[in-house]
Each structure stands twice: as structure tokens, then as C-alpha cells.
Design a protein around this motif. Structure first.
Motif, mmCIF file in Angstrom:
data_model
loop_
_atom_site.group_PDB
_atom_site.id
_atom_site.type_symbol
_atom_site.label_atom_id
_atom_site.label_comp_id
_atom_site.label_asym_id
_atom_site.label_seq_id
_atom_site.Cartn_x
_atom_site.Cartn_y
_atom_site.Cartn_z
ATOM 1 N N LEU A 12 8.101 112.066 -2.073
ATOM 2 C CA LEU A 12 8.665 111.176 -1.003
ATOM 3 C C LEU A 12 7.522 111.160 0.001
ATOM 4 N N SER A 13 6.783 111.910 0.385
ATOM 5 C CA SER A 13 5.799 112.282 1.269
ATOM 6 C C SER A 13 4.686 111.264 0.938
ATOM 7 N N LEU A 14 4.316 111.152 -0.326
ATOM 8 C CA LEU A 14 3.216 110.294 -0.674
ATOM 9 C C LEU A 14 3.957 108.787 -0.761
ATOM 10 N N ARG A 15 5.216 108.580 -1.026
ATOM 11 C CA ARG A 15 5.739 107.325 -1.071
ATOM 12 C C ARG A 15 5.857 106.660 0.293
ATOM 13 N N ARG A 20 10.021 118.943 4.276
ATOM 14 C CA ARG A 20 11.277 119.381 3.145
ATOM 15 C C ARG A 20 10.962 120.027 1.881
ATOM 16 N N GLY A 21 9.561 119.783 1.880
ATOM 17 C CA GLY A 21 9.007 120.114 0.465
ATOM 18 C C GLY A 21 9.078 119.055 -0.635
ATOM 19 N N ARG A 31 7.787 109.968 8.812
ATOM 20 C CA ARG A 31 8.539 110.288 7.708
ATOM 21 C C ARG A 31 8.024 111.177 6.497
ATOM 22 N N ALA A 32 6.781 110.814 6.351
ATOM 23 C CA ALA A 32 5.868 111.506 5.187
ATOM 24 C C ALA A 32 5.786 113.027 5.844
ATOM 25 N N ALA A 55 5.185 120.406 14.288
ATOM 26 C CA ALA A 55 5.714 119.373 13.654
ATOM 27 C C ALA A 55 7.386 119.491 13.750
ATOM 28 N N GLU A 56 7.695 120.617 13.480
ATOM 29 C CA GLU A 56 9.498 121.051 13.569
ATOM 30 C C GLU A 56 9.653 120.631 15.020
#
Length: 133
Positions: free
Chosen positions: A68-71, A63-64, A56-57, A27-28
Motif C-alpha cells: 500500500l505504501s508503494l501504491r 503499519r507494515g 498516506r505512504a 512520524a508517529e
């Protein structure tokens, strides 16, 4: 105990320690070196598909930033939870624990997941709170 059973148990136990770092580095690599285009479906129809915001998730999760990932796309976290449940089932079976998760493997569960995906797609286009940021 047979050697094949021991090897199977060691393999099942080591699986997350092999797969998770590989997924992380993949992914990175993809996010740093490959330009991801915008969603073709959103570009043409101007509606969010179930995968909109998935990249974006993943970035937020790396990034931890779990919230925001859920959003961005809740399906990523739901998929990770489902993968964890399947792994726990595999782990328990490798150690001989009798577990009955037949409903997890039924056609009704698959249809339920597909219906959820359809409802999620409609709702994220109706309610802005479910749309990616």
C-alpha cells in the motif's frame, strides 16, 4: 588504531540505530497529533504532484503495509533505498574499503533524478494506476 578512527566506526555503525527510531517516533507523533492538510497543488490545479500520497505512504509503511505504501507514493520507498545505498557507502568508507561510487555523486545523476521526478509526475496524472488511492 587511532581512537578517532574507532570512534568514527562506532558512530557510523550506530547511526541507523539512532536515526531510524527517531524518524519512527517523529512520524508517529506527527501523524497522531498534527492534522495534515490536503495538497494545495492538487486542490488548486487538480493534478497530482510528486508528493501527493506521501503522508498516506508513511502511514502505510508504519503499519507494515509495504504494498500500500508503494501504491500511495513509490518515491518514499525509492528514497529509502537511495538512503540505504548512501549509508552503505559511508559504512564501507569508515572501514577503509575502497569503493568507487562517483557516478552516484555526479551532476548527471542529479539531472537524471530530476527528469525521473518530472516523468513520474506526468505519468501519475495520465495513468490512474500511479495515482494515490
Amino acid at each position: 588504531m587511532k581512537n578517532s578512527i574507532i570512534i568514527k566506526r562506532i558512530t557510523v555503525c550506530a547511526l541507523p540505530f539512532i536515526i531510524i527510531p527517531l524518524l519512527y517516533f517523529a512520524a508517529e507523533f506527527v501523524l497522531k497529533n498534527i492534522t495534515v492538510s490536503t495538497c494545495i497543488y492538487y486542490t488548486t490545479v487538480h493534478l497530482y504532484c510528486p508528493g501527493c500520497g506521501f503522508t498516506r505512504a508513511v502511514e502505510a509503511l508504519l503499519r507494515g503495509d509495504i504494498l500500500l505504501s508503494l501504491r500511495q507514493n513509490i518515491l518514499l520507498v525509492i528514497g529509502m533505498i537511495i538512503a540505504a545505498v548512501y549509508y552503505i557507502e559511508l559504512l564501507l568508507k569508515a572501514f577503509g574499503v575502497k569503493i568507487d561510487l562517483k557516478p552516484l555523486h555526479s551532476i548527471k545523476t542529479l539531472w537524471g533524478a530530476l527528469i525521473f521526478l518530472g516523468v513520474f509526475t506526468v505519468l501519475r496524472n495520465v495513468f490512474p494506476v500511479l495515482a494515490p488511492v
